[in-house]
Design a protein around this motif. Sequence first.
Motif, PDB file in Angstrom:
ATOM      1  N   LEU A 168      -1.236   5.925   6.942  1.00 47.06           N
ATOM      2  CA  LEU A 168      -1.400   5.086   5.762  1.00 47.06           C
ATOM      3  C   LEU A 168      -0.741   5.785   4.576  1.00 47.06           C
ATOM      4  N   ALA A 170      -0.105   4.619   1.757  1.00 45.84           N
ATOM      5  CA  ALA A 170      -0.795   4.274   0.514  1.00 45.84           C
ATOM      6  C   ALA A 170      -2.129   4.988   0.384  1.00 45.84           C
ATOM      7  N   ALA A 371       1.353  -5.745  -1.206  1.00 44.58           N
ATOM      8  CA  ALA A 371       0.122  -5.613  -0.407  1.00 44.58           C
ATOM      9  C   ALA A 371      -1.110  -5.398  -1.271  1.00 44.58           C
ATOM     10  N   LEU A 374      -4.689   0.018  -1.608  1.00 48.97           N
ATOM     11  CA  LEU A 374      -5.506   0.210  -0.415  1.00 48.97           C
ATOM     12  C   LEU A 374      -6.998   0.242  -0.758  1.00 48.97           C
ATOM     13  N   TRP A 500       1.909   0.684   2.459  1.00 49.77           N
ATOM     14  CA  TRP A 500       0.700   0.877   3.252  1.00 49.77           C
ATOM     15  C   TRP A 500       1.003   1.749   4.466  1.00 49.77           C
TER      16      TRP A 500
END
Length: 669
Positions: A168, A170, A371, A374, A500
Amino acid sequence: MPRSISIRRDFPYETVHDDVRVPLPDGTLLYARVWRPVTDEPVPALLEYLPYRLTDWTAPRDAQRHPWYAGHGYASVRVDLRGHGNSEGLPGAPHDATELSDAVAVVDWLAGQPWCTGRVGMFGGAWGGLAALRVAALAPDALRAVVAVCSTDDPYEDGVHYKGGSVLAAGLPARSAALLACVCRPPDPVYAGERWRELWLRRLEAVRPCAHTWLAHQTHDDHWRAGSVREDLGGVRAAVLAVGGRHDPYRNAVLRLVEALPQDRVRGILGPWSHQYPDRGLPPGPSIGFLQETLRWWDRHLKDLDNDVMAEPLLRSWITSSHPPATVYEELPGRWAADPSWPSPYVTPVVYALGGAPVPVRSPQHTGLDAGPLLPRGQDAGLPPDQRDEDAGSACFDVPVPAEGPALEILGRPRAVLALRCEAPTGQVAVRLCDVAPDGASTLVTRGVLNLSARYGTDRTVEAQPGETVEAVVDLDAAGHAFAPGHRVRLAVSSAYWPWIWPQPDAAGFTLDPAASSLTLPVRSHTGDAVEFEPPEHAEPLAVVIPATLEEPRPERLVVRDVAKDEWRLESVPPETGTRVHPDGLEVAEEALETATITADDPLSARTRCTWSLRLHRPDAAWDVRITTRSTLTCDAHTFTATDEVICTEGREVVFHRTWEERIPRTAG
């Protein structure tokens, strides 16, 4: 309109609070703050156990809830971990064995105090919730109840490190950088005394960036299992209330917990919230009376009061109605739903075949910039904007919801089964489920990702043969949503999802065969639900002052494109930053910036950089400490390179300066 938060000043008990030091078996003293009701009778204890500095960082939040619990007849206790805040000792890796054994020792110490009945509950969000679950898996006699909020039973599968076997981007670098800045803060001499500097310098010598360890374990191996409780739920004897939010990355754990634990000692709540307690009034709402709800839980399991908390349905969930895309909502439209068990008798898996000719998917590497963060925490840019730009870089398949008829309601985890012809040994697939309105606006409902080398499980890596067709099963995150009549359910499939997901070395993408692919939706058919919560209330807030400033604030999320290079940079400002003056005179100033950069056609150009600058200042005591950290993560086809720097000063003197550079093989990520 959003629910306002009532401030309660009149409680069944008057309260007092004291700062104490909790002794551990090895002689280390942990710093703790104890709020207690004024009574001659012993009461149960509640424990929140965190690394985040109870005398300043979490003090405003602590003031909302710990005195409230004390006013209702509980000793509510906040403890800083070993090597953090004003506690003694050296910091270890997050969720290591020492942290767990220390927590058990604190539970035992609380149970043995003369003001405690011997019964203890643990609660917390994220880190604190996982700590509570891990202690519960060891089943100490004193621990009878747990409330875990926005937390997980499996930090590899949910959270900020990995997802679907992919790094991940992010989450992992930014989380490591934030924890580095956190652990480097000194003890406060007002609370730690004259030894503060000695404790600080010893602590700094033990600091190591977490990213180095996390990247050394790119599959779901023994390192992650040691910090998990998912395989140990059979040992849990405490009653568990699991709470999550639709926009929180840990929400899948709520469904796992209500399915795995016995129904006579577990309940779950899935609301519309982001990564936060559900009573703070931050968007998206509606907020609930979380303290009142948890008080019912404590009363039943710590005081044996015969209330109706266990008569509540096993799972209470917020089903969101169709709504236009936006980065912030004061309240999301929808309703509460009640399910008596999980899997629910009201939910039926419905399979939709995609159909059609093969589709090549080679998404631009910056697909994913919309996106959203997170870990949204209620900020103005906290949720994903309109997904049409993302849809343009994806292969999209739409299922129409008939204009004449009911909404299509889902609750649970959708699943995409995709037949992919791989063009390279490595790759990843990102799947988004969107609600598309008649005007074309595309609202993100949920998503999932899969590192294709993890298609047989995230505990192993199996590369594909170029030209091989593989089956990719992608479980999307939990969602409760009602697609309005006349809308379309969109499945969007991309081969990139930056920032992400850290991209795999090859940008070749894949060819998707829709004729051999499907989408399964957990369709819910029950509508006769009756769920109510009390409105939120807190204890009186801490009088923290945020000084006025003439400086123009940075945008929360800013996308910058270098047209000549086709390079894209996302700049993000974490929500914890700013200047605060605490009632005890401490001034805390924090600045931070997270950047993620990539060029449209080169996955090896991926780069993250996180900088933190902090000042802790007591003007009346001439105490002035500054911490600066810089963390970067880059890659080539075979290696991650993590570089970190820490500079700490007291006054004008540099007391600590260290850099790390770690080259870590890309075994899976």
